[in-house]
Design a protein around this motif. Structure first.
Motif, short mmCIF file in Angstrom:
data_model
loop_
_atom_site.label_atom_id
_atom_site.label_comp_id
_atom_site.label_asym_id
_atom_site.label_seq_id
_atom_site.Cartn_x
_atom_site.Cartn_y
_atom_site.Cartn_z
N PRO A 40 0.81 -1.22 0.00
CA PRO A 40 0.00 0.00 0.00
C PRO A 40 0.84 1.27 0.00
N LEU A 41 0.25 2.36 -0.53
CA LEU A 41 0.85 3.68 -0.48
C LEU A 41 0.14 4.50 0.58
N GLU A 42 0.87 5.41 1.22
CA GLU A 42 0.29 6.24 2.27
C GLU A 42 0.22 7.70 1.82
N ILE A 47 2.69 -15.68 5.57
CA ILE A 47 3.38 -14.38 5.53
C ILE A 47 3.78 -13.96 6.94
N LEU A 48 2.86 -14.10 7.89
CA LEU A 48 3.16 -13.72 9.27
C LEU A 48 4.26 -14.61 9.85
N HIS A 49 4.20 -15.90 9.55
CA HIS A 49 5.21 -16.83 10.08
C HIS A 49 6.60 -16.45 9.59
N ARG A 50 6.71 -16.14 8.31
CA ARG A 50 8.01 -15.76 7.76
C ARG A 50 8.48 -14.43 8.36
N ALA A 51 7.57 -13.48 8.48
CA ALA A 51 7.92 -12.18 9.03
C ALA A 51 8.35 -12.30 10.49
N GLU A 103 5.99 -6.57 5.84
CA GLU A 103 5.95 -5.42 6.75
C GLU A 103 4.53 -4.86 6.87
N TRP A 104 3.83 -4.78 5.72
CA TRP A 104 2.46 -4.27 5.74
C TRP A 104 1.55 -5.15 6.58
N LEU A 105 1.62 -6.48 6.36
CA LEU A 105 0.71 -7.38 7.08
C LEU A 105 1.06 -7.43 8.56
N LEU A 106 2.35 -7.39 8.88
CA LEU A 106 2.75 -7.39 10.29
C LEU A 106 2.25 -6.13 10.98
N GLN A 107 2.33 -5.00 10.29
CA GLN A 107 1.82 -3.75 10.84
C GLN A 107 0.31 -3.83 11.04
N GLU A 108 -0.39 -4.42 10.06
CA GLU A 108 -1.84 -4.59 10.18
C GLU A 108 -2.16 -5.46 11.40
N ALA A 109 -1.39 -6.53 11.58
CA ALA A 109 -1.64 -7.45 12.69
C ALA A 109 -1.47 -6.73 14.03
N VAL A 110 -0.44 -5.90 14.12
CA VAL A 110 -0.20 -5.16 15.36
C VAL A 110 -1.32 -4.15 15.60
N GLU A 111 -1.68 -3.39 14.56
CA GLU A 111 -2.72 -2.37 14.71
C GLU A 111 -4.08 -2.97 15.04
N GLN A 112 -4.37 -4.15 14.49
CA GLN A 112 -5.68 -4.77 14.71
C GLN A 112 -5.75 -5.56 16.02
#
Length: 221
Positions: A102-104, A193-197, A156-165
């Protein structure tokens, strides 16, 4: 190839610039986008307070020809839009720059990070100038094998989503199934993806910890 981080100012006469500057506390996250000379289509996620007001005002712009809300709550709104003024996207596509989503975007400024040949960066600068779009080069760095990022953009995006959610909260505020649905991917893909991250982050942490404690050793009886 060089890595570049640019802060691109959305032209004042574009609705997205006006809207994001009126609501500077809102983060506009672009998950996908495509455009031609006449129209553009994008999947957006709005994050922050007053997203309801932003969604309502978005529909009042003449240049926004279609809005479909796919998910909404007090702090977030996901939607797909169609617009007749895809100026910024056209400029980036014309320069041949691949977009890493994603772009911010917030307060009228889009953050663009990309890794492309130097010639493409020069073309991007020339193209933005020709479109009358101002920008600031925040960082340019020649990437080498030793400078590869710890995580991929998607990790990085999905890990950030997981933390925020709240996936890593105790107790969890969201399940893996729910997180996958929010991210628009399959549960198995989300888990992989989460496991690898997580593995990369843990290895980096433990390696760094070992560097700080070089005499640390493990023995067995």
């Amino acid at each position: 190839m060089p890595y570049a981080h640019l802060s691109i100012t959305v032209p004042e006469d574009v609705w997205l610039s006006e809207l994001s500057q009126e609501y500077p506390q809102i983060r506009f996250r672009i998950h996908a986008a495509t455009a031609n000379d006449e129209t553009g289509v994008a999947r957006l996620e709005l994050l922050g307070a007053d997203v309801e007001a932003v969604c309502e005002q978005l529909e009042t712009y003449e240049a926004v020809t279609g809005v479909v809300v796919t998910d909404r709550d007090p702090q977030r709104c996901r939607l797909q839009i169609e617009t007749t003024v895809p100026v910024l996207l056209n400029a980036i596509q014309t320069a041949g720059i691949p977009l890493d989503f994603p772009l911010e975007l917030s307060d009228g400024v889009l953050e663009l990070e990309t890794t492309v040949p130097q010639a493409k960066l020069s073309t991007l600068g020339d193209t933005l100038d020709s479109f009358g779009i101002s920008y600031t080069v925040e960082r340019i760095q020649q990437e080498t094998e030793s400078e590869e990022p710890l995580l991929t953009d998607r990790q990085e995006w999905l890990l950030q989503e997981a933390v925020e959610q709240g996936y890593y909260d105790t107790p969890r505020r969201i399940t893996l199934v729910e997180l996958a649905e929010e991210a628009g991917i399959a549960k198995s893909t989300c888990s992989e993806i989460l496991h690898r991250a997580e593995g990369q982050v843990l290895k980096e942490f433990l390696d760094g910890d070992a560097d700080q404690h070089p005499r640390l050793s493990v023995t067995a009886d």
